[in-house]
Design an enzyme around this catalytic site. Structure first.
Site, PDB file in Angstrom:
ATOM      1  CB  THR A  28       7.222   3.369   8.253  1.00 27.01           C
ATOM      2  OG1 THR A  28       6.422   3.360   7.087  1.00 27.01           O
ATOM      3  CG2 THR A  28       8.665   3.172   7.866  1.00 27.01           C
ATOM      4  NE  ARG A  59       2.383   4.413  -1.757  1.00 26.95           N
ATOM      5  CZ  ARG A  59       2.998   4.573  -0.580  1.00 26.95           C
ATOM      6  NH1 ARG A  59       3.503   3.546   0.056  1.00 26.95           N
ATOM      7  NH2 ARG A  59       3.101   5.765  -0.058  1.00 26.95           N
ATOM      8  CG  ASP A 109       8.641   7.626   2.435  1.00 27.88           C
ATOM      9  OD1 ASP A 109       7.689   6.811   2.494  1.00 27.88           O
ATOM     10  OD2 ASP A 109       9.156   8.124   3.445  1.00 27.88           O
TER      11      ASP A 109
HETATM   12  N1  ASP Z   1       6.080   6.208   4.535  1.00 29.91           N
HETATM   13  C1  ASP Z   1       5.375   4.967   4.339  1.00 29.91           C
HETATM   14  C2  ASP Z   1       4.882   4.886   2.926  1.00 29.91           C
HETATM   15  O1  ASP Z   1       4.404   5.872   2.401  1.00 29.91           O
HETATM   16  C3  ASP Z   1       4.223   4.784   5.259  1.00 29.91           C
HETATM   17  C4  ASP Z   1       4.526   4.899   6.707  1.00 29.91           C
HETATM   18  O2  ASP Z   1       5.367   5.680   7.139  1.00 29.91           O
HETATM   19  O3  ASP Z   1       3.893   4.148   7.474  1.00 29.91           O
HETATM   20  O4  ASP Z   1       4.905   3.830   2.368  1.00 29.91           O
END
Ligand code: ASP
Length: 280
Positions: free
Chosen positions: A154, A182, A185
């Site tokens: 992310t 899906r 967060d």
């Molecule tokens: N937090 C993100 C998610 O669960 C994934 C990530 O941080 O790359 O979608």
């Protein structure tokens, strides 16, 4: 206007110890220069985090925007959010398909609708009505970035501007091979993104855990109710994630310009800059 400002960026907590991240580091260093110049000339924290997140999405170097990976059905569904601490206005999109900058779509939700979160077809329809840039050929556009750990690529930005305002933005492709529909967060205000008058926070890592500890908002709550410093609050939240069995990290800035970038994973791509000359 004070002359105090601070900025932090991240490219996910999925960095692996043995790999070099030269291109990512160079790109992030140039972005930090750009963001620092914007804040030094008085631009708003909201505009700075928007610009930083948009550039990180477009870079293709992280698992967000251009670098996002498809879900289990082969479709790229993206999540993003933004929050303005001064007004506590927020906007987010979830499972958005077909647009170059999910964070721009999130900002448009914040500014041009009475809502906070638009998902799926409704989000895409709205983004189209706002004439946001489309991805015409997903096959040709997306070039999934490598992520050392499943789903920790992310991107995010947090800033304190010279007017004392805080803002945060987060954007992601989510977990590699996630189930269609899906949502993690990232677009959940309070979990993957938060900004108020005390702190601005952007999270990365296994989103299900960050939702279970309401990670981003809890940094501010710990400052407000437990009298913790930003460092204590940020590390405490990440420790909660770890205790539940998750991993990841966050970037945070408080109203005085303090920065914290804790993580529990092998590494987290991140960079910081501030008016006090801090640069890393
Ligand atoms: N937090 C993100 C998610 O669960 C994934 C990530 O941080 O790359 O979608």
């Amino acid at each position: 206007m004070s002359s105090i400002w601070s900025l932090a960026l991240h490219g996910g907590a999925g960095a692996i110890a043995e790999r070099a991240y030269k291109r990512e580091e160079e790109h992030m260093a140039a972005l930090l220069d750009e963001g620092a110049a914007m804040l030094a000339r008085g631009d708003s924290a909201l505009d700075v985090v928007t610009a930083m997140a948009e550039a990180l999405e477009a870079s293709g170097l992280h698992v967000a925007g251009k670098g996002a990976a498809p879900n289990a059905a082969g479709v790229v569904e993206l999540d993003a959010s933004i929050m303005d601490g001064a007004t506590r206005k927020a906007g987010a999109v979830a499972a958005l398909c077909g647009f170059v900058s999910p964070v721009r779509a999130a900002r448009a939700v914040m500014e041009r609708t009475p809502h906070i979160l638009l998902a799926g077809d409704g989000a895409a329809r709205f983004a189209g009505e706002q004439h946001l840039a489309r991805v015409d050929d997903p096959q040709a556009y997306y070039a999934p970035a490598e992520s050392g750990l499943p789903g920790a690529g992310t991107i995010g930005a947090v800033a304190l501007d010279a007017g004392g305002r805080l803002a945060a933005a987060t954007s992601t492709g989510g977990l590699h091979g996630k189930m269609p529909g899906r949502v993690g967060d990232t677009p959940i205000i309070g979990a993957g993104c938060w900004a108020d008058e005390r702190a601005a926070v952007s999270c990365t890592g296994l989103g299900e855990y960050f939702m279970r500890v309401n990670a981003a908002a809890d940094v501010s709550a710990r400052i407000a109710y437990a009298g913790q410093t930003l460092d204590e609050a940020a590390f405490g939240v990440i420790e909660d994630v770890r205790r539940l069995g998750g991993y990841g990290g966050l970037i945070a800035v408080d109203a005085k310009g303090h920065l914290a970038t804790p993580f529990v994973s092998q590494g987290m791509k991140r960079g910081i800059a501030s008016s006090s000359g801090l640069r890393d």
